[in-house]
Each structure stands twice: as C-alpha cells, then as structure tokens.
Design an enzyme around this catalytic site. Sequence first.
Site, mmCIF file in Angstrom:
data_model
loop_
_atom_site.group_PDB
_atom_site.id
_atom_site.type_symbol
_atom_site.label_atom_id
_atom_site.label_comp_id
_atom_site.label_asym_id
_atom_site.label_seq_id
_atom_site.Cartn_x
_atom_site.Cartn_y
_atom_site.Cartn_z
ATOM 1 N N ARG A 65 0.877 -1.182 0.000
ATOM 2 C CA ARG A 65 0.000 0.000 0.000
ATOM 3 C C ARG A 65 0.909 1.226 0.000
ATOM 4 N NH1 ARG A 65 -0.384 -2.250 5.339
ATOM 5 N NH2 ARG A 65 0.972 -1.038 6.712
ATOM 6 N N GLN B 55 8.319 9.881 18.809
ATOM 7 C CA GLN B 55 8.791 8.938 17.779
ATOM 8 C C GLN B 55 10.262 8.572 17.993
ATOM 9 O OE1 GLN B 55 7.539 11.301 14.218
ATOM 10 N NE2 GLN B 55 6.336 9.498 13.731
ATOM 11 N N TYR C 214 11.331 5.516 15.876
ATOM 12 C CA TYR C 214 11.161 5.788 14.439
ATOM 13 C C TYR C 214 12.188 6.812 13.960
ATOM 14 C CZ TYR C 214 8.672 7.108 10.127
ATOM 15 O OH TYR C 214 8.325 7.377 8.829
ATOM 16 N N LYS D 231 15.276 6.461 11.198
ATOM 17 C CA LYS D 231 15.291 7.241 9.963
ATOM 18 C C LYS D 231 16.567 8.073 9.871
ATOM 19 C CE LYS D 231 11.492 5.581 8.391
ATOM 20 N NZ LYS D 231 11.458 4.766 7.171
HETATM 21 N N1 NAD Z 1 3.422 8.482 4.916
HETATM 22 C C1 NAD Z 1 4.253 9.376 5.392
HETATM 23 O O1 NAD Z 1 3.856 10.499 5.732
HETATM 24 C C2 NAD Z 1 5.730 9.071 5.514
HETATM 25 C C3 NAD Z 1 6.567 10.118 5.931
HETATM 26 C C4 NAD Z 1 7.916 9.879 6.050
HETATM 27 C C5 NAD Z 1 8.441 8.623 5.784
HETATM 28 N N2 NAD Z 1 7.615 7.618 5.391
HETATM 29 C C6 NAD Z 1 8.234 6.316 5.134
HETATM 30 O O2 NAD Z 1 7.814 5.799 3.893
HETATM 31 C C7 NAD Z 1 7.680 4.381 3.958
HETATM 32 C C8 NAD Z 1 6.260 3.976 3.554
HETATM 33 O O3 NAD Z 1 5.328 4.674 4.349
HETATM 34 P P1 NAD Z 1 3.749 4.458 4.177
HETATM 35 O O4 NAD Z 1 3.089 5.691 4.654
HETATM 36 O O5 NAD Z 1 3.455 3.947 2.814
HETATM 37 O O6 NAD Z 1 3.522 3.331 5.295
HETATM 38 P P2 NAD Z 1 2.728 1.928 5.259
HETATM 39 O O7 NAD Z 1 2.644 1.414 6.636
HETATM 40 O O8 NAD Z 1 1.459 2.098 4.512
HETATM 41 O O9 NAD Z 1 3.681 1.006 4.382
HETATM 42 C C9 NAD Z 1 4.709 0.255 4.966
HETATM 43 C C10 NAD Z 1 4.787 -1.051 4.219
HETATM 44 O O10 NAD Z 1 5.877 -1.803 4.769
HETATM 45 C C11 NAD Z 1 5.422 -3.137 4.939
HETATM 46 N N3 NAD Z 1 6.243 -3.774 5.969
HETATM 47 C C12 NAD Z 1 6.225 -3.528 7.303
HETATM 48 N N4 NAD Z 1 7.088 -4.326 7.935
HETATM 49 C C13 NAD Z 1 7.678 -5.093 6.982
HETATM 50 C C14 NAD Z 1 8.653 -6.115 7.011
HETATM 51 N N5 NAD Z 1 9.204 -6.540 8.173
HETATM 52 N N6 NAD Z 1 9.043 -6.680 5.831
HETATM 53 C C15 NAD Z 1 8.487 -6.278 4.661
HETATM 54 N N7 NAD Z 1 7.535 -5.326 4.573
HETATM 55 C C16 NAD Z 1 7.145 -4.747 5.729
HETATM 56 C C17 NAD Z 1 3.950 -3.006 5.291
HETATM 57 O O11 NAD Z 1 3.241 -4.209 5.113
HETATM 58 C C18 NAD Z 1 3.525 -1.900 4.339
HETATM 59 O O12 NAD Z 1 3.201 -2.418 3.071
HETATM 60 C C19 NAD Z 1 8.052 3.989 5.379
HETATM 61 O O13 NAD Z 1 9.417 3.638 5.431
HETATM 62 C C20 NAD Z 1 7.821 5.263 6.161
HETATM 63 O O14 NAD Z 1 8.594 5.330 7.332
HETATM 64 C C21 NAD Z 1 6.265 7.824 5.261
#
Ligand code: NAD
Length: 277
Positions: free
Chosen positions: A19, A179, A182, A186
């Site tokens: 996702r 966080q 987290y 990061k």
């Molecule tokens: N959405 C935001 O605002 C945002 C901001 C900064 C950074 N990020 C980073 O971007 C990335 C994606 O974020 P997102 O919002 O799509 O989050 P999300 O939780 O929707 O997606 C994370 C995905 O990682 C998968 N996952 C979790 N643990 C796992 C594992 N052990 N092995 C394989 N897959 C695993 C989950 O199933 C999911 O599909 C993350 O690294 C997050 O930290 C997101």
Amino acid sequence: MAVEIDLSGRVALVTGGSRGLGRADALALARAGADVAIADIQLESDESGDADRYGALAQAARAQGIVYTEATVDEIRALGRHALALKCDVTDRGQVDAAVAAVADELGRVDILVNNAGTLDHVAQLGDQSPELWERDLRVNLTGAFNCAQAVWEGMRARGWGRVVNMASVAGTLGGFGQASYSTTKAGLIGLTRTLALEGGRSGITCNAIVPGIIGTEAFGFGNAAMNERMIRRTAFRRPGQPEDVANAIVFLCSDLASYITGVALNVSGGIELFTF
Ligand SMILES: NC(=O)c1ccc[n+]([C@@H]2O[C@H](COP(=O)([O-])OP(=O)(O)OC[C@H]3O[C@@H](n4cnc5c(N)ncnc54)[C@H](O)[C@@H]3O)[C@@H](O)[C@H]2O)c1
C-alpha cells in the site's frame, strides 16, 4: 530538448509495497519502463494471519482489506511489464536472500532497490516507548534496509550499475515528538545512505535517501488526527503530499538523468523543515 526518463530494461525491487508509498513507487517505476518485484509481509492471498504479529498497522490493514501487493503486480503486468509479488519479511536475512534469488530467476537481476518497508505505528513519548517495539523498529527500518542492500550489492557491483533509494523521514532529520524509535531509525538510514554512496561510487551505484514530510497514505490516515493537523500547519504548502510526489522523485533518482547524484537526503516535504510562523 525533451527530457525523458526511460527505465526500460531495468529491474526494480520495492520493499513494503502492499500500500502507500511503496505501491506508488512500484507503479511509477513500472510506468517509467522498469520490471518490478514487490516484497512485503502482506499479500492478499496469504491467509496465514502471519502479518498480525507485525503490529497494529498490519492488523488494521488486513482487517480493513488495505493490502494491494498482488493487485499492484497485476496493474504493473497490465502496463506490459514483468512483475512479481513476494512474501518477505525484510528483517529475516534468509527470506531476503530467497526474495532476491526469486527476482533474479523471474526477472533477471535487481538493478534498483527501494528500501521502503517501514513501521509507523509506534508513537509514545520516551517514558512510554515499548522496548519490544523499539527493537522491532530498528530491525525493520534499519536492519531490513541493510539486509536488502547487502543482498543485491555484489550483483550491482559486478554489473557496474545500481540504484539504492532509502526511505528516511523528516522525523530523522528534525526529530519526531513521540517517535524516539522511528526517528532514530530514519536518522540511521541517512548514515547508511551516505556510506553506500561512498562505497558504491566507483561501481556505478548511487545511493540516495528520500526525506518525506507528511504524505497522505493509508498509514497517515491511521495516525493521531490532532498530531497530523499540527504537522500540516507547519508545512509550508499547508497540505500533505501525495504518494506520487515521492514516487516521481524516486523515478528520477533511479534514472540515468541522476547518474551524478549520490549521498543526497532529498526532502519531499512541502517545506515542513522550513521555519514558518
Ligand atoms: N506516509 C508518510 O507520511 C511518511 C513520511 C515519512 C516517511 N515515510 C516512510 O515511507 C515508507 C512507507 O510509508 P507508508 O506511509 O506507505 O507506510 P505503510 O505502513 O502504509 O507502508 C509500509 C509497508 O511496509 C510493509 N512492511 C512492514 N514491515 C515489513 C517487514 N518486516 N518486511 C516487509 N515489509 C514490511 C507493510 O506491510 C507496508 O506495506 C516507510 O518507510 C515510512 O517510514 C512515510
């Protein structure tokens, strides 16, 4: 002169693409011409319930049917690309090696690695941070990226071309209230990024980090509404970004247009790090 991004002939492995950002990255890389494998702990066809042990967000996603790993692969195939959905826990080196071997068998090799898998559901001030979730966050966000990079590294070096993109966060560059685990992971990813940039530089491998601000993914929707509102208010654009904003930056970094860019931590953040008042 037209500027074109063409990733045809390249093979990408995107972790955490069930996702959100990973799904958008996989689709954008495919639209740019790449064949794409998605590795995630969650697959629609997997009814084992395994993913439930990965935390609240994984459980909620499964319960609400927000798992699109195989659907995304179908979308990519409909674009005329080769694609593969793999169940893989990035913290498990054996599973990572098996996933990389499966990509090599089915798609030929891994040219592009997007270390996107991450945990976003551990929010508590220091005194209430869970030691178990602290360890989980380090394992998924940091060790997972290390595992995947190490598994594809020798192949990229041997071929003299590679792209590694690590998904950091402004929580890593600015800190994140509530966080601790987290933001620590990061920040660590930026160190890994710069080191891989140095070590890959003589082998045609670039390594860069994306530093997203607030992006409107499903995970963001699960977050604390008041906290989300505060973060939007301090974003210069006063709105969350879209997953495509991140995906477009990744496609650029993975292209030959970005072949002299390495070791960068690129804000895709709507200016959240700027001083606003
Ligand atoms: N959405 C935001 O605002 C945002 C901001 C900064 C950074 N990020 C980073 O971007 C990335 C994606 O974020 P997102 O919002 O799509 O989050 P999300 O939780 O929707 O997606 C994370 C995905 O990682 C998968 N996952 C979790 N643990 C796992 C594992 N052990 N092995 C394989 N897959 C695993 C989950 O199933 C999911 O599909 C993350 O690294 C997050 O930290 C997101």
